[in-house]
Design an enzyme around this catalytic site. Structure first.
Site, PDB file in Angstrom:
ATOM      1  N   ASP A   4       2.050   3.494  -6.675  1.00  0.00           N
ATOM      2  CA  ASP A   4       1.051   2.990  -5.718  1.00  0.00           C
ATOM      3  C   ASP A   4       0.843   1.506  -6.013  1.00  0.00           C
ATOM      4  OD1 ASP A   4      -2.001   4.325  -4.393  1.00  0.00           O
ATOM      5  OD2 ASP A   4      -1.525   2.209  -4.640  1.00  0.00           O
ATOM      6  N   ASP A 104       1.993   1.641   0.924  1.00  0.00           N
ATOM      7  CA  ASP A 104       1.990   1.198  -0.479  1.00  0.00           C
ATOM      8  C   ASP A 104       2.125   2.342  -1.484  1.00  0.00           C
ATOM      9  OD1 ASP A 104      -0.611   2.342  -0.573  1.00  0.00           O
ATOM     10  OD2 ASP A 104      -1.232   0.831  -2.024  1.00  0.00           O
ATOM     11  N   GLU A 105       2.675   3.466  -1.046  1.00  0.00           N
ATOM     12  CA  GLU A 105       2.719   4.628  -1.922  1.00  0.00           C
ATOM     13  C   GLU A 105       3.981   5.459  -1.690  1.00  0.00           C
ATOM     14  OE1 GLU A 105      -0.656   7.830  -2.255  1.00  0.00           O
ATOM     15  OE2 GLU A 105      -1.518   5.842  -1.946  1.00  0.00           O
TER      16      GLU A 105
HETATM   17  N1  DCP Z   1      -6.441  -0.279   3.439  1.00  0.00           N
HETATM   18  C1  DCP Z   1      -7.205  -0.611   4.551  1.00  0.00           C
HETATM   19  N2  DCP Z   1      -8.460  -0.058   4.726  1.00  0.00           N
HETATM   20  C2  DCP Z   1      -8.976   0.808   3.817  1.00  0.00           C
HETATM   21  C3  DCP Z   1      -8.199   1.173   2.684  1.00  0.00           C
HETATM   22  C4  DCP Z   1      -6.936   0.604   2.526  1.00  0.00           C
HETATM   23  O1  DCP Z   1      -6.746  -1.389   5.389  1.00  0.00           O
HETATM   24  N3  DCP Z   1     -10.210   1.315   3.984  1.00  0.00           N
HETATM   25  C5  DCP Z   1      -5.108  -0.899   3.262  1.00  0.00           C
HETATM   26  C6  DCP Z   1      -5.222  -2.141   2.405  1.00  0.00           C
HETATM   27  C7  DCP Z   1      -4.667  -1.724   1.077  1.00  0.00           C
HETATM   28  C8  DCP Z   1      -3.660  -0.653   1.437  1.00  0.00           C
HETATM   29  O2  DCP Z   1      -4.189  -0.030   2.622  1.00  0.00           O
HETATM   30  O3  DCP Z   1      -4.085  -2.813   0.373  1.00  0.00           O
HETATM   31  C9  DCP Z   1      -3.451   0.376   0.342  1.00  0.00           C
HETATM   32  O4  DCP Z   1      -4.641   1.080   0.081  1.00  0.00           O
HETATM   33  P1  DCP Z   1      -5.061   1.576  -1.356  1.00  0.00           P
HETATM   34  O5  DCP Z   1      -6.117   2.586  -1.178  1.00  0.00           O
HETATM   35  O6  DCP Z   1      -3.870   1.959  -2.160  1.00  0.00           O
HETATM   36  O7  DCP Z   1      -5.779   0.296  -2.000  1.00  0.00           O
HETATM   37  P2  DCP Z   1      -5.199  -1.019  -2.630  1.00  0.00           P
HETATM   38  O8  DCP Z   1      -3.712  -0.995  -2.752  1.00  0.00           O
HETATM   39  O9  DCP Z   1      -5.745  -2.164  -1.872  1.00  0.00           O
HETATM   40  O10 DCP Z   1      -5.877  -1.046  -4.045  1.00  0.00           O
HETATM   41  P3  DCP Z   1      -5.556  -0.196  -5.369  1.00  0.00           P
HETATM   42  O11 DCP Z   1      -5.152  -1.215  -6.393  1.00  0.00           O
HETATM   43  O12 DCP Z   1      -6.860   0.448  -5.692  1.00  0.00           O
HETATM   44  O13 DCP Z   1      -4.474   0.772  -5.048  1.00  0.00           O
HETATM   45 CA    CA Z   2      -2.609   0.717  -3.702  1.00  0.00          CA
HETATM   46 CA    CA Z   3      -2.388   3.765  -1.770  1.00  0.00          CA
END
Ligand code: DCP
Ligand code: CA
Ligand code: CA
Length: 359
Positions: A4, A104-105
């Site tokens: 992730d 992203d996963e």
């Molecule tokens: N995303 C979004 N709105 C949300 C949650 C996520 O647009 N409410 C998008 C932005 C993130 C991507 O999806 O970059 C991936 O979500 P993740 O939940 O994996 O969160 P992040 O990658 O941003 O952070 P982490 O380091 O906690 O994985």
């Molecule tokens: Ca992420």
């Molecule tokens: Ca994710």
């Protein structure tokens, strides 16, 4: 193994603006109603220290970051998609099968590569992380477990840049203290219902009478909850079937009906489509365009040939013809455009699968 990407959209922005790395970085979706309205898509870990969270209204994030040198960006899906594609491509080289679950996963089945050894999985995970860091510049977290369920929760337990290995004999103890809503399929309603039954943690759920769970949640969910809490999961890492089409969509710099302006964008998109196509060595029989108009309505137009084609000119030429025709039929300005090729040769697809199989 689950990978992730760390604070993904914000990390992508850091990648192309290295100077902002130590500042709070927020990526937002602007609704466009007023300058300020919209929500936080994600933020880097510096911004998170100030209490910024995904989904939070942007004005609130701005207030929390008042007095800091925070930087705000508008989401750029195209750019994040390209980075994601490059990483997924690298992952493919490391796994027997790859199941991408979001931008992203992805789950990687690496059991053969590490010969079932969790010791080797540790080094293997480090190696993949270092490779992606060197080639793309993005960091991510990895969770390793005997199944997808454990890998996912392991990954979530240590971010960013984590590498968490949960051996089969550790799985139950690892899950036990966590709240039940960490399990896939346990939402708000189920959490409340379980709490009424005296179940708060996954450990509580694991010990709970399975028959009683079935009475309350039905057979399918009852058995699933029981198994999941006991770290049991047999879902395979399922490769998505070979795509039926290849496409790219992009937003125009401004709303327009100017053919040359539009074709400039579609030529760019065609480059990407063509690259995917040649990488997979496929020929196509259809070319389509996709159009989002200023009123946000979407339209498709396509053309199919007798004989399959393989070259870029066939795409650009037909995209031009389709747009010429489309502009004659509609009067609204265009906001987003897409290019798609489909109708792949069945034998080629089949052949590819066989070659993969025998490699
Ligand atoms: N995303 C979004 N709105 C949300 C949650 C996520 O647009 N409410 C998008 C932005 C993130 C991507 O999806 O970059 C991936 O979500 P993740 O939940 O994996 O969160 P992040 O990658 O941003 O952070 P982490 O380091 O906690 O994985
Ligand atoms: Ca992420
Ligand atoms: Ca994710």
């Amino acid at each position: 193994m689950l990978a992730d990407f760390d604070y993904f959209f914000a990390q992508c922005e850091e990648l192309r603006n290295p100077s902002i790395k130590d500042k709070p970085v927020v990526v937002g979706v602007y609704s466009g109603r007023t300058e300020e309205s919209g929500a936080v898509s994600t933020s880097n870990y510096v911004a998170r220290k100030y209490g910024v969270k995904s989904g939070m209204p942007l004005f609130l994030a701005k207030r929390k970051l008042e007095g800091t040198d925070a930087v705000f960006f508008k989401v750029d899906h195209e750019y994040y998609d390209q980075i994601s594609d490059r990483i997924m491509q690298i992952f493919r080289g490391y796994a027997t099968s790859l199941e991408q679950v979001s931008i992203d996963e992805a789950y990687l089945d690496v059991s053969e590569q590490v010969e079932g050894s969790f010791e080797k999985a540790q080094d293997y995970g480090q190696k993949i992380k270092a490779d992606v860091k060197a080639k793309v510049g993005i960091s991510f977290s990895i969770g390793v477990g005997a199944n997808k369920l454990v890998a996912k929760i392991a990954c979530d337990s240590q971010k960013p840049d984590g590498l968490t290995i949960i051996r089969p004999e550790e799985a139950e103890a690892f899950l036990a203290p966590l709240a039940v809503d960490r399990l896939l399929g346990v939402g708000k309603k189920t959490t409340v219902r379980m709490e009424q039954m005296g179940i708060k943690t996954i450990g509580d759920l694991a010990k709970f009478d399975c028959q009683r769970l079935i009475e309350v949640f039905g057979k399918v969910m009852g058995i699933y909850f029981h198994n999941a809490a006991n770290a049991m999961d047999n879902e395979p890492v399922a490769e998505q079937g070979e795509a039926e089409s290849i496409s790219r969509i992009g937003t125009l710099k401004q709303d327009t009906r100017n053919l040359d302006f539009i074709l400039q964008k579609t030529d760019e998109l065609t480059e990407y489509v063509f690259k995917d196509l040649t990488e997979r060595n496929l020929s196509f029989k259809s070319v389509s365009i996709y159009v989002v108009l200023v009123d946000l309505s979407c339209k498709n137009r396509s053309v199919t040939f007798e004989q399959p084609a393989k070259d870029k000119e066939t795409i650009t030429k037909n995209v031009r013809t389709l747009f010429e025709k489309f502009l004659g039929e509609s009067t609204l300005e265009i906001r987003r455009v897409g290019v798609k090729v489909s109708g792949f040769h069945k034998e080629e697809l089949h052949q590819k699968q066989l070659t993969l199989f025998f490699q």
